[in-house]
Design a protein around this motif. Sequence first.
Motif, PDB file in Angstrom:
ATOM      1  N   SER B 286      36.653  42.024  39.236  1.00  0.00           N
ATOM      2  CA  SER B 286      37.297  42.676  38.501  1.00  0.00           C
ATOM      3  C   SER B 286      38.006  43.557  39.362  1.00  0.00           C
ATOM      4  N   PRO B 287      39.313  43.163  39.984  1.00  0.00           N
ATOM      5  CA  PRO B 287      39.853  43.757  41.054  1.00  0.00           C
ATOM      6  C   PRO B 287      40.538  45.020  40.551  1.00  0.00           C
ATOM      7  N   HIS B 288      41.252  44.924  39.138  1.00  0.00           N
ATOM      8  CA  HIS B 288      41.688  46.257  38.748  1.00  0.00           C
ATOM      9  C   HIS B 288      40.528  47.364  38.904  1.00  0.00           C
ATOM     10  N   SER B 289      39.706  47.408  38.220  1.00  0.00           N
ATOM     11  CA  SER B 289      38.444  47.933  38.121  1.00  0.00           C
ATOM     12  C   SER B 289      38.090  48.319  39.436  1.00  0.00           C
ATOM     13  N   ASN B 290      38.060  47.429  40.225  1.00  0.00           N
ATOM     14  CA  ASN B 290      37.292  47.935  41.430  1.00  0.00           C
ATOM     15  C   ASN B 290      38.345  48.807  42.363  1.00  0.00           C
ATOM     16  N   ASN B 291      39.796  48.610  42.223  1.00  0.00           N
ATOM     17  CA  ASN B 291      40.802  49.553  42.740  1.00  0.00           C
ATOM     18  C   ASN B 291      40.747  50.931  41.999  1.00  0.00           C
ATOM     19  N   ASN B 292      40.844  50.860  40.744  1.00  0.00           N
ATOM     20  CA  ASN B 292      40.803  52.144  39.924  1.00  0.00           C
ATOM     21  C   ASN B 292      39.768  53.162  40.331  1.00  0.00           C
ATOM     22  N   LEU B 293      38.529  52.584  40.330  1.00  0.00           N
ATOM     23  CA  LEU B 293      37.417  53.472  40.436  1.00  0.00           C
ATOM     24  C   LEU B 293      37.069  53.507  42.052  1.00  0.00           C
ATOM     25  N   SER B 294      37.927  52.981  43.126  1.00  0.00           N
ATOM     26  CA  SER B 294      37.679  53.344  44.301  1.00  0.00           C
ATOM     27  C   SER B 294      36.202  52.416  44.816  1.00  0.00           C
ATOM     28  N   SER B 295      36.304  51.326  44.467  1.00  0.00           N
ATOM     29  CA  SER B 295      34.877  50.770  44.531  1.00  0.00           C
ATOM     30  C   SER B 295      35.098  49.693  45.985  1.00  0.00           C
ATOM     31  N   GLY B 296      35.928  49.103  45.906  1.00  0.00           N
ATOM     32  CA  GLY B 296      36.139  48.296  47.164  1.00  0.00           C
ATOM     33  C   GLY B 296      36.812  46.920  46.808  1.00  0.00           C
ATOM     34  N   ILE B 297      36.811  45.910  47.751  1.00  0.00           N
ATOM     35  CA  ILE B 297      37.163  44.687  47.509  1.00  0.00           C
ATOM     36  C   ILE B 297      36.223  43.447  47.617  1.00  0.00           C
ATOM     37  N   ALA B 298      35.792  42.906  46.737  1.00  0.00           N
ATOM     38  CA  ALA B 298      34.900  41.629  46.634  1.00  0.00           C
ATOM     39  C   ALA B 298      35.160  40.531  47.632  1.00  0.00           C
ATOM     40  N   PRO B 299      34.405  40.026  48.258  1.00  0.00           N
ATOM     41  CA  PRO B 299      34.858  38.836  49.317  1.00  0.00           C
ATOM     42  C   PRO B 299      34.925  37.620  48.740  1.00  0.00           C
ATOM     43  N   ILE B 300      36.042  37.416  47.931  1.00  0.00           N
ATOM     44  CA  ILE B 300      35.617  36.172  46.877  1.00  0.00           C
ATOM     45  C   ILE B 300      35.913  34.870  47.981  1.00  0.00           C
ATOM     46  N   ARG B 301      36.817  34.759  48.820  1.00  0.00           N
ATOM     47  CA  ARG B 301      36.963  33.489  49.325  1.00  0.00           C
ATOM     48  C   ARG B 301      35.364  33.020  50.010  1.00  0.00           C
ATOM     49  N   LYS B 302      34.847  34.052  50.652  1.00  0.00           N
ATOM     50  CA  LYS B 302      33.382  34.158  51.157  1.00  0.00           C
ATOM     51  C   LYS B 302      32.382  33.325  50.057  1.00  0.00           C
ATOM     52  N   LEU B 303      32.510  34.098  48.968  1.00  0.00           N
ATOM     53  CA  LEU B 303      31.620  33.686  47.962  1.00  0.00           C
ATOM     54  C   LEU B 303      32.220  32.169  47.359  1.00  0.00           C
ATOM     55  N   VAL B 304      33.130  31.946  47.249  1.00  0.00           N
ATOM     56  CA  VAL B 304      33.678  30.591  46.957  1.00  0.00           C
ATOM     57  C   VAL B 304      33.215  29.337  47.902  1.00  0.00           C
ATOM     58  N   ASP B 305      33.193  30.130  49.219  1.00  0.00           N
ATOM     59  CA  ASP B 305      32.824  29.047  50.401  1.00  0.00           C
ATOM     60  C   ASP B 305      31.337  28.859  50.641  1.00  0.00           C
ATOM     61  N   MET B 306      30.584  29.667  49.962  1.00  0.00           N
ATOM     62  CA  MET B 306      29.289  29.817  49.984  1.00  0.00           C
ATOM     63  C   MET B 306      28.601  28.820  48.794  1.00  0.00           C
ATOM     64  N   GLY B 307      29.755  28.518  48.049  1.00  0.00           N
ATOM     65  CA  GLY B 307      29.360  27.811  46.523  1.00  0.00           C
ATOM     66  C   GLY B 307      28.808  28.678  45.348  1.00  0.00           C
ATOM     67  N   ILE B 308      29.057  29.991  45.370  1.00  0.00           N
ATOM     68  CA  ILE B 308      28.663  30.949  44.459  1.00  0.00           C
ATOM     69  C   ILE B 308      29.744  31.045  43.342  1.00  0.00           C
ATOM     70  N   PRO B 309      29.477  30.662  42.134  1.00  0.00           N
ATOM     71  CA  PRO B 309      30.648  30.416  41.119  1.00  0.00           C
ATOM     72  C   PRO B 309      31.160  32.098  40.822  1.00  0.00           C
ATOM     73  N   VAL B 310      32.583  32.054  40.588  1.00  0.00           N
ATOM     74  CA  VAL B 310      33.292  33.178  40.525  1.00  0.00           C
ATOM     75  C   VAL B 310      34.085  33.190  39.200  1.00  0.00           C
ATOM     76  N   GLY B 311      34.083  34.111  38.439  1.00  0.00           N
ATOM     77  CA  GLY B 311      35.120  34.279  37.218  1.00  0.00           C
ATOM     78  C   GLY B 311      36.030  35.434  37.352  1.00  0.00           C
ATOM     79  N   LEU B 312      37.009  35.741  36.835  1.00  0.00           N
ATOM     80  CA  LEU B 312      38.009  36.992  36.672  1.00  0.00           C
ATOM     81  C   LEU B 312      37.478  37.658  35.591  1.00  0.00           C
ATOM     82  N   ALA B 313      37.851  39.085  35.678  1.00  0.00           N
ATOM     83  CA  ALA B 313      37.304  39.840  34.502  1.00  0.00           C
ATOM     84  C   ALA B 313      38.294  41.286  34.696  1.00  0.00           C
ATOM     85  N   SER B 314      38.550  41.579  33.363  1.00  0.00           N
ATOM     86  CA  SER B 314      39.410  42.744  33.217  1.00  0.00           C
ATOM     87  C   SER B 314      38.475  44.167  33.580  1.00  0.00           C
TER      88      SER B 314
END
Lengths: 429, 429
Positions: B286-314
């Motif tokens: 949820s990148p917009h949310s993670n930016n807006n609430l000063s949360s951080g940046i999820a490591p998506i390439r790393k998750l994908v490389d590990m085989g963890i499934p990822v979806g996008l979200a508002s």
Amino acid sequence: MREVLKLFKGDIYHTPKFGKHEIIENGYIAVKNGQVLGVYKEVPKEHNMAELIDHSGKLIIPGFIDTHFHAPQFTNRGLGLDKELLPWLETYTFPEEAKYENIKYAKKAYEKVIIELWRQGTTRSVLFGTIHREATELLMEMLDKSGLGAMVGKVNMDRNAPEFYHETTQESLNETRKWLENTKDRYERVKPIITPRFVPTCTPELLSGLGAIAKEFNVKIQSHLSENKGEIAWVSELEPTAKHYADVYNTHGLFGDQPTIQAHCIWNTKEELELMKEKKIMVAHSPHSNNNLSSGIAPIRKLVDMGIPVGLASDISGGHDVSIAKAIVSASQVAKLRWVYLDDSNKPLSTSEWFYIATKGGGQFFGDNIGSFEKGNEFDALIIDDSNIADINPRDVMERVERYIYVGDDRNIVERYVSGNKLDKPNFN
Amino acid sequence: MREVLKLFKGDIYHTPKFGKHEIIENGYIAVKNGQVLGVYKEVPKEHNMAELIDHSGKLIIPGFIDTHFHAPQFTNRGLGLDKELLPWLETYTFPEEAKYENIKYAKKAYEKVIIELWRQGTTRSVLFGTIHREATELLMEMLDKSGLGAMVGKVNMDRNAPEFYHETTQESLNETRKWLENTKDRYERVKPIITPRFVPTCTPELLSGLGAIAKEFNVKIQSHLSENKGEIAWVSELEPTAKHYADVYNTHGLFGDQPTIQAHCIWNTKEELELMKEKKIMVAHSPHSNNNLSSGIAPIRKLVDMGIPVGLASDISGGHDVSIAKAIVSASQVAKLRWVYLDDSNKPLSTSEWFYIATKGGGQFFGDNIGSFEKGNEFDALIIDDSNIADINPRDVMERVERYIYVGDDRNIVERYVSGNKLDKPNFN
């Protein structure tokens, strides 16, 4: 001709000072001869006879200022953003800009740029053109016809440019001089601005010549500074005797001897920042572009705290979005990420602080009467109908402004004014 | 009733595999009984008699999947984004969610949510409701009527919740059971999903009870994980014997024993990541949310490389923008910043890779026949008329898709299909 006094009624929001907004719900702005006479909660007696422009229930906000926008790159917007700055320039940007030698192509392309500026409520902008004098003059003529305010630069580049898009030093200086003679005093709200592309594409001879011309013609200056680490390394290879990137511009009279905008300013050293402060360099902060091209996050709170002036910018087409409202969102987001990861001593800016930067901050480059509704200022304004983004709860003016910035778009802008003139959709037929 | 075979003609773009798109300019998609029979450059002889739906010159792309969206927070979108997660929850979110006890309020508010999902081309979504069973059942009924696909959760929270928005453990479990009995098999494309809000608002007893119910009813699970550093510190205070945040869910049967989505996953430890991989946890990025609430940046390439499934979200309303196309832009931008500042071993994703995550990636949570146009898949599709964002140069299909993602909006989506049904604008009158 004496103009009639007009009273604009609506929910007024503007930011006369950084960190300080003024909100007048159901208030009035008195405008005469394009200038603001005052902002009121109740109509003063002496204005009783004024013509009422009733926008009750709508927001009235200052027009947005875009401090950095490459007009010829609008044709490329949203394309090629999987690349970094230098390969992106070579693959996408230079081949596109070269096309503007053809004046018919330029006319067709620039029409769309000006319509989009109008659509997005960017009432004044600071634009790069191409190296072509004729296309640049055409862009200025078209902008004047539209009623929008702008500074427009004929780009200079005499090294590290592809064969198909290149000038000699002498050509570049001659054409710049001729262009200034043609346009310096031709238009009321459209002015030329000296525009060396950036150090890598300009020889010291060219930079020196441009510095002298800027002084001779008393015109402002724009360029790029410290956008990307690869770029900075290249500059220090090209100019090994310079103290730093900014020093190259400064040595040649292109760093604040005339009022100067530098785009990006992400990676500046402490010495550069001190020089920027001393020379009152305005930073054109371009968050969408800096994200898209993997450049980095400019330290805006730090710049503001130092007293360095900052404006917002779309940086089309490193940036993809002409909307300066959306540049506020992006700027706010990356400042928060900078705070989380890089520098928790520099608090992210508030929405009102970003709004100031998006209006009066950048507006200062056009004059101290631009970007807010203080008495004596030019009436540059947007009328915002936010009814389609309302929810089922009542919201105050600040919340409505926030929501417009975050989720509104061009459909919410129902009227646009520059110096009191209501602008129709530009039509160049 | 045997449905007629239909042939959709247009410029087709989809991503059957991560990192691999398929483009067929001026191609055909054969659809029967809501499912894709095949994608073709030329019409096969056996389909000569099909009904032609001619969208020549338009793009045909899969519908977008939103894997995390708080439906009751839509009323708050774009508001309060100068705050971090925990104060934002208390000030803006809980008071708003409490209103959905009033079923008339819920109906008015949820109408707007569903219309916006439709408008933005989000054909399937995974939604949080509120703690209220009735409002949650109403939301499901309304979604079914709209034709959109969705999983919807009645939220559970029995601790650290304000007095005006709180359940006891037993109430929470009883209502959850009753809600599942009412809705589990009621709708074809709208399903219930077990939804403990997050560890701080759920006692171990509640979590255990929900884990057992999820298994008993064979339903999926959603929650939040490792969004914000303050939140994580709070979890380790509340559950000091847990190995880590994820371990709390895992201990109670809420971490992949049924298919599970966890929103955010920004700050996970190595051990947590290993567990996520093992338990096939889908990350709702949820990148917009993670930016807006000063949360951080999820490591998506790393998750994908590990085989963890990822979806996008508002992640409405931590995120402000319902458009999953714009979530692609934001995700791409923050991955680049992560690469610049935090981890240059993890390459940012390409536009096609993000497109996969935005469609088939999240779609996998609904089934392996969702999110692309492979044979046998549900025909969930958007018809995109991109003529108003074209420029004066010819562009190929990939460039047009890129431009639509970066600068298009809901105006470009001219038709929406879910399982082959063309959806009209939802109308609940």
